[in-house]
Design an enzyme around this catalytic site. Structure first.
Site, mmCIF file in Angstrom:
data_model
loop_
_atom_site.group_PDB
_atom_site.id
_atom_site.type_symbol
_atom_site.label_atom_id
_atom_site.label_comp_id
_atom_site.label_asym_id
_atom_site.label_seq_id
_atom_site.Cartn_x
_atom_site.Cartn_y
_atom_site.Cartn_z
ATOM 1 N N ARG A 1 -14.689 3.075 12.463
ATOM 2 C CA ARG A 1 -13.802 4.068 13.097
ATOM 3 C C ARG A 1 -14.074 5.451 12.519
ATOM 4 O O ARG A 1 -14.225 6.438 13.256
ATOM 5 C CB ARG A 1 -12.341 3.668 12.857
ATOM 6 N N HIS B 1 -4.239 -4.408 0.079
ATOM 7 C CA HIS B 1 -3.990 -5.050 1.374
ATOM 8 C C HIS B 1 -4.470 -6.495 1.348
ATOM 9 O O HIS B 1 -5.437 -6.852 2.036
ATOM 10 C CB HIS B 1 -4.720 -4.294 2.486
ATOM 11 N N SER C 1 -7.628 0.089 0.527
ATOM 12 C CA SER C 1 -8.056 1.133 1.460
ATOM 13 C C SER C 1 -7.046 2.270 1.374
ATOM 14 O O SER C 1 -6.045 2.285 2.078
ATOM 15 C CB SER C 1 -8.113 0.571 2.888
ATOM 16 N N GLU D 1 -3.390 -8.910 2.838
ATOM 17 C CA GLU D 1 -3.233 -9.530 4.160
ATOM 18 C C GLU D 1 -4.381 -9.211 5.116
ATOM 19 O O GLU D 1 -4.470 -9.815 6.197
ATOM 20 C CB GLU D 1 -1.906 -9.077 4.788
ATOM 21 N N CYS E 1 0.827 -1.213 0.000
ATOM 22 C CA CYS E 1 0.000 0.000 0.000
ATOM 23 C C CYS E 1 0.867 1.272 0.000
ATOM 24 O O CYS E 1 1.589 1.514 -0.953
ATOM 25 C CB CYS E 1 -1.000 -0.023 1.152
ATOM 26 N N LYS F 1 -12.050 7.990 -1.505
ATOM 27 C CA LYS F 1 -11.222 6.889 -1.026
ATOM 28 C C LYS F 1 -11.499 5.618 -1.832
ATOM 29 O O LYS F 1 -12.651 5.268 -2.093
ATOM 30 C CB LYS F 1 -11.513 6.634 0.460
#
Length: 305
Positions: free
Chosen positions: A249, A235, A192, A237, A142, A163
């Site tokens: 969040r 990502h 992300s 992972e 990333c 985003k």
């Protein structure tokens, strides 16, 4: 592959509960083989979460892997206890005379800043330069991928109008590439991020090859021609709930954030997301370890001859 980590690392019990093969240091020392030495430069705020993510995907091959954790010493770590850092993390000064089979550079929540404005940028540049001689292959994730492309090749990042957030479909552009061995023609991976690198600039840069792209998320996997540098803009992972945790969040902070795309059933954030990227995530990391690290690394490092 058994991952050899300190017996007291909190991620160990979490991974064992998931039936991930984790080997204690005491057991590993009884095996008469040289493990692959993998250094993880963890730039994420919640270090223990990222440790679990990466150890999970490094665990799925017959090779024994010895993982060491490194932090940026030029940065104040507010989200991880000093006890954890002192017990499990090293600084660059402590490892820079050594050699490693592989290095993983994680993402970091600093992508809207100019690279040079990041307080550990100088230290990161020193580590990336050091890696050319001291590491067999480096895997950038990333923001870490954007930082590596910028440092090594001058590739710029660009802010997106919204985003890039969700799970997207990706194509295999180079089916003969060992890194993609066993991949389906189309497969999924999470993203992300607020910024991107552009395919045309990468294609016009000598020494880089795009291995995989997404119609929605853009460039995904880029490698250097010598395969010593791997750049992954998403990502793979991430676990089942990582995007959900990021979404809630931001909602709880009062930020404007869209529901992650292609993630929840019927785009309902109250439901549980289904994982459709785990198999390819494991395959990506096991292919990296096997074909770009294990098959290429010397049995004895330069300084041991």
């Amino acid at each position: 592959m058994p991952v050899n980590i300190p017996d007291s690392l909190p991620a160990k019990s979490l991974l064992e509960a998931e039936n991930v093969f984790v080997m204690s240091q005491s057991r590993a020392q009884s095996q008469d083989i040289r493990p692959l030495k993998i250094l993880i430069l963890n730039l994420m705020p919640l270090k223990s979460v990222t440790e679990a993510h990466l150890l999970r995907v490094l665990s799925n091959s017959p090779l024994q892997v010895e993982v060491e954790l490194m932090m940026a010493s030029s940065h104040a770590h507010k989200h991880t206890s000093q006890e954890h850092l002192l017990a499990f993390y090293k600084t660059f000064d402590e490892v820079k005379t050594r050699y490693f089979d592989g290095l993983i550079i994680t993402g970091a929540p600093v992508e809207l800043m100019e690279f040079e404005a990041v307080n550990y940028w100088k230290e990161l540049c020193e580590i990336m330069e050091w890696s050319k001689q001291h590491v067999t292959s480096t895997f950038h994730i990333c923001w870490g991928a954007q930082a590596g492309l910028y440092y090594h090749y001058g590739i710029k990042k660009y802010e997106l109008h919204k985003k890039m957030f969700g799970v997207f479909s990706h194509s295999v552009e180079v089916p003969t590439e060992p890194l993609l061995r066993g991949f389906d023609d189309w497969y999924y991976a999470p993203h992300s991020r607020y910024t991107e690198v552009r395919a045309d600039e990468i294609r016009n840069t000598k020494g880089l090859v795009i291995l995989s792209e997404s119609p929605e998320a853009g460039v995904y996997i880029v490698v250097s021609e010598d395969r010593k540098q791997i750049f992954v803009t998403g990502h793979p992972e991430y676990d089942r709930n990582t995007l959900a945790e990021e979404y809630w969040r931001d909602v709880n902070k009062g930020m404007e954030i869209a529901v992650p795309e292609n993630y929840y059933s019927n785009d309902n954030p109250e439901g549980e997301p289904a994982v459709n990227w785990r198999g390819h995530a494991h395959l990506l990391y096991s292919n990296w370890l096997n074909y770009y690290v294990y098959q290429l690394t010397p049995y004895k490092f330069n300084h041991e001859h």
